[in-house]
Design a protein around this motif. Structure first.
Motif, mmCIF file in Angstrom:
data_model
loop_
_atom_site.group_PDB
_atom_site.id
_atom_site.type_symbol
_atom_site.label_atom_id
_atom_site.label_comp_id
_atom_site.label_asym_id
_atom_site.label_seq_id
_atom_site.Cartn_x
_atom_site.Cartn_y
_atom_site.Cartn_z
ATOM 1 N N SER A 57 5.230 155.614 -5.448
ATOM 2 C CA SER A 57 6.079 156.152 -4.401
ATOM 3 C C SER A 57 7.420 155.436 -4.426
ATOM 4 O O SER A 57 7.596 154.444 -5.132
ATOM 5 C CB SER A 57 5.428 156.013 -3.023
ATOM 6 O OG SER A 57 5.232 154.646 -2.687
ATOM 7 N N THR A 95 6.440 159.021 -9.630
ATOM 8 C CA THR A 95 7.461 159.246 -8.624
ATOM 9 C C THR A 95 8.783 159.509 -9.325
ATOM 10 O O THR A 95 9.156 158.811 -10.267
ATOM 11 C CB THR A 95 7.558 158.056 -7.643
ATOM 12 O OG1 THR A 95 8.473 158.363 -6.588
ATOM 13 C CG2 THR A 95 7.985 156.767 -8.336
ATOM 14 N N GLN A 96 9.468 160.541 -8.876
ATOM 15 C CA GLN A 96 10.681 161.003 -9.540
ATOM 16 C C GLN A 96 11.880 160.171 -9.116
ATOM 17 O O GLN A 96 12.122 159.965 -7.921
ATOM 18 C CB GLN A 96 10.940 162.477 -9.208
ATOM 19 C CG GLN A 96 12.251 163.030 -9.768
ATOM 20 C CD GLN A 96 12.215 163.215 -11.266
ATOM 21 O OE1 GLN A 96 11.291 163.829 -11.792
ATOM 22 N NE2 GLN A 96 13.218 162.671 -11.958
ATOM 23 N N VAL A 97 12.635 159.722 -10.103
ATOM 24 C CA VAL A 97 13.905 159.052 -9.886
ATOM 25 C C VAL A 97 14.984 159.890 -10.540
ATOM 26 O O VAL A 97 14.894 160.207 -11.729
ATOM 27 C CB VAL A 97 13.910 157.626 -10.468
ATOM 28 C CG1 VAL A 97 15.305 157.013 -10.399
ATOM 29 C CG2 VAL A 97 12.905 156.756 -9.734
ATOM 30 N N GLY A 116 13.486 158.869 -5.585
ATOM 31 C CA GLY A 116 14.441 159.690 -4.873
ATOM 32 C C GLY A 116 15.675 159.906 -5.701
ATOM 33 O O GLY A 116 15.701 159.597 -6.896
ATOM 34 N N ALA A 117 16.685 160.437 -5.065
ATOM 35 C CA ALA A 117 17.961 160.727 -5.707
ATOM 36 C C ALA A 117 19.002 159.702 -5.285
ATOM 37 O O ALA A 117 19.150 159.408 -4.094
ATOM 38 C CB ALA A 117 18.428 162.135 -5.353
ATOM 39 N N ARG A 118 19.715 159.175 -6.259
ATOM 40 C CA ARG A 118 20.775 158.219 -6.009
ATOM 41 C C ARG A 118 21.967 158.529 -6.903
ATOM 42 O O ARG A 118 21.811 159.100 -7.981
ATOM 43 C CB ARG A 118 20.320 156.793 -6.269
ATOM 44 C CG ARG A 118 19.285 156.259 -5.290
ATOM 45 C CD ARG A 118 19.889 156.031 -3.925
ATOM 46 N NE ARG A 118 18.957 155.362 -3.032
ATOM 47 C CZ ARG A 118 18.041 155.975 -2.297
ATOM 48 N NH1 ARG A 118 17.918 157.291 -2.358
ATOM 49 N NH2 ARG A 118 17.242 155.273 -1.512
ATOM 50 N N LEU A 163 16.935 151.716 -5.788
ATOM 51 C CA LEU A 163 15.665 152.219 -5.306
ATOM 52 C C LEU A 163 14.617 151.135 -5.478
ATOM 53 O O LEU A 163 14.719 150.301 -6.383
ATOM 54 C CB LEU A 163 15.213 153.462 -6.067
ATOM 55 C CG LEU A 163 15.869 154.794 -5.742
ATOM 56 C CD1 LEU A 163 15.470 155.834 -6.780
ATOM 57 C CD2 LEU A 163 15.471 155.266 -4.349
#
Length: 117
Positions: free
Chosen positions: A7, A111-113, A10-12, A18
């Motif tokens: 977990s 978890t997607q970065v 997210g998007a940065r 993150l």
């Protein structure tokens, strides 16, 4: 039952940060070396960072100095602090524990970065 649940993705924007978490259950967490991997479509899964039972860490050259792997044995959780993110860090991130060339556990959901310019 072994579970690995990643977990924190997210998007940065480039340069952002993150903190990823890998919550584990049903593993012999404290005695294992734990690893973070990442994978983009059409590419082989890449080892990013590892931390052994004594807390000694290793990193792939592309993230060294920017990422920090850590572990909390009391929580059976491994973390990846990701700073100074670059677009090439965009991937799905997974945790696992390897012995030789073999993984000990089935992959979790990842978890997607996503890092944008």
């Amino acid at each position: 039952q072994v579970r690995l649940v990643e977990s924190g993705g997210g998007a940065r924007q480039a340069g952002g940060s993150l903190r990823l978490s890998c919550a584990t259950s049903g593993t012999l967490f404290n005695i294992r070396t734990w690893d973070w991997y990442r994978q983009t479509p059409g590419k082989q899964r890449e080892l990013v960072a590892s931390i052994n039972r004594g807390g000694s860490a290793n990193y792939v050259d592309s993230v060294r100095g920017r990422f920090t792997i850590s572990r909390d044995n009391a929580k059976n959780t491994v973390y990846l602090q990701m700073n100074s993110l670059k677009p090439e860090d965009t991937a799905v991130y997974y945790c696992n524990s390897y012995y030789g060339d073999s993984r000990r556990y089935d992959w979790g959901p990842g978890t997607q970065v996503t890092v944008s310019t």
